[in-house]
Write a protein that holds these residues in place. Structure first.
Motif, short mmCIF file in Angstrom:
data_model
loop_
_atom_site.label_atom_id
_atom_site.label_comp_id
_atom_site.label_asym_id
_atom_site.label_seq_id
_atom_site.Cartn_x
_atom_site.Cartn_y
_atom_site.Cartn_z
N LYS A 29 0.87 -1.18 0.00
CA LYS A 29 0.00 0.00 0.00
C LYS A 29 0.90 1.23 0.00
O LYS A 29 1.77 1.39 0.85
CB LYS A 29 -0.88 0.04 1.24
N PHE A 31 0.65 5.60 -0.30
CA PHE A 31 -0.36 6.61 -0.03
C PHE A 31 0.21 8.02 -0.09
O PHE A 31 1.40 8.24 0.09
CB PHE A 31 -1.01 6.37 1.33
N TRP A 35 -4.97 9.72 -1.50
CA TRP A 35 -4.81 8.71 -2.53
C TRP A 35 -4.14 7.49 -1.93
O TRP A 35 -3.25 7.63 -1.09
CB TRP A 35 -3.92 9.22 -3.67
N SER A 36 -4.54 6.30 -2.38
CA SER A 36 -3.87 5.06 -2.00
C SER A 36 -3.73 4.19 -3.23
O SER A 36 -4.65 4.09 -4.03
CB SER A 36 -4.67 4.30 -0.93
N TRP A 37 -2.55 3.60 -3.37
CA TRP A 37 -2.26 2.68 -4.47
C TRP A 37 -1.96 1.32 -3.83
O TRP A 37 -1.02 1.20 -3.04
CB TRP A 37 -1.07 3.13 -5.28
N TYR A 38 -2.75 0.31 -4.17
CA TYR A 38 -2.59 -1.04 -3.64
C TYR A 38 -2.07 -1.92 -4.76
O TYR A 38 -2.73 -2.09 -5.78
CB TYR A 38 -3.92 -1.58 -3.12
N ARG A 82 5.22 4.43 1.62
CA ARG A 82 4.72 3.06 1.73
C ARG A 82 4.24 2.84 3.14
O ARG A 82 4.89 3.21 4.10
CB ARG A 82 5.84 2.06 1.39
N ASP A 83 3.08 2.21 3.27
CA ASP A 83 2.56 1.84 4.59
C ASP A 83 3.38 0.65 5.08
O ASP A 83 3.20 -0.47 4.61
CB ASP A 83 1.08 1.48 4.47
N SER A 98 -12.11 0.35 2.18
CA SER A 98 -11.87 1.67 1.59
C SER A 98 -13.14 2.38 1.19
O SER A 98 -14.19 1.89 1.18
CB SER A 98 -10.94 1.56 0.39
#
Length: 98
Positions: A29, A31, A35-38, A82-83, A98
Motif C-alpha cells: 500500500k 499513499f 490517494w492510496s495505491w494497492y 509506503r505503509d 476503503s
C-alpha cells in the motif's frame, strides 16, 4: 530511497500472473494526500504496477507507474510513502475497508 524494498518486490507477482484470480492478494500500500495505491502485480522493470487505486474521486483497478507517482509531491511537499505496517491482504478486504 527505494519505495518498495527488494525483499517485498520478490513476492509480488509479475504483470498478468493473477489476472485469472477472483480475489488476488494486495502486497503493498502506497499513499499520499487522500490517494492510496494497492499493488497486486508489477512489471519486470519494476515501473508499471497493476492494482487498486483509491482517490478522492473514486476507486478502480488499473495500471500505474511507480516512477510517475514517486515524482508527485503532496500538499506539504512530502512524496508518496509506503505503509510499512500493511500486510498482504485479499483485494476483497481492501475494497470493503476503503
Amino acid at each position: 530511497m527505494q519505495l518498495i524494498p527488494q525483499e517485498i518486490k520478490q513476492h509480488i507477482p509479475k504483470l498478468y500472473e493473477t489476472e485469472e484470480q477472483q480475489d488476488p492478494l494486495i502486497y503493498v500500500k502506497l499513499f499520499l494526500d487522500g490517494w492510496s495505491w494497492y499493488i497486486t502485480e508489477h512489471s519486470i522493470d519494476d515501473d508499471i504496477c497493476f492494482g487498486y487505486v483509491v482517490s478522492p474521486f473514486g476507486s478502480e483497478l488499473g495500471y500505474f507507474s511507480l516512477q510517475e507517482i514517486q515524482e508527485v509531491k503532496g500538499s506539504l511537499g512530502v512524496g508518496v510513502e509506503r505503509d510499512v505496517h500493511f500486510k498482504p491482504t485479499p483485494l476483497s478486504k481492501v475494497k470493503k475497508a476503503s
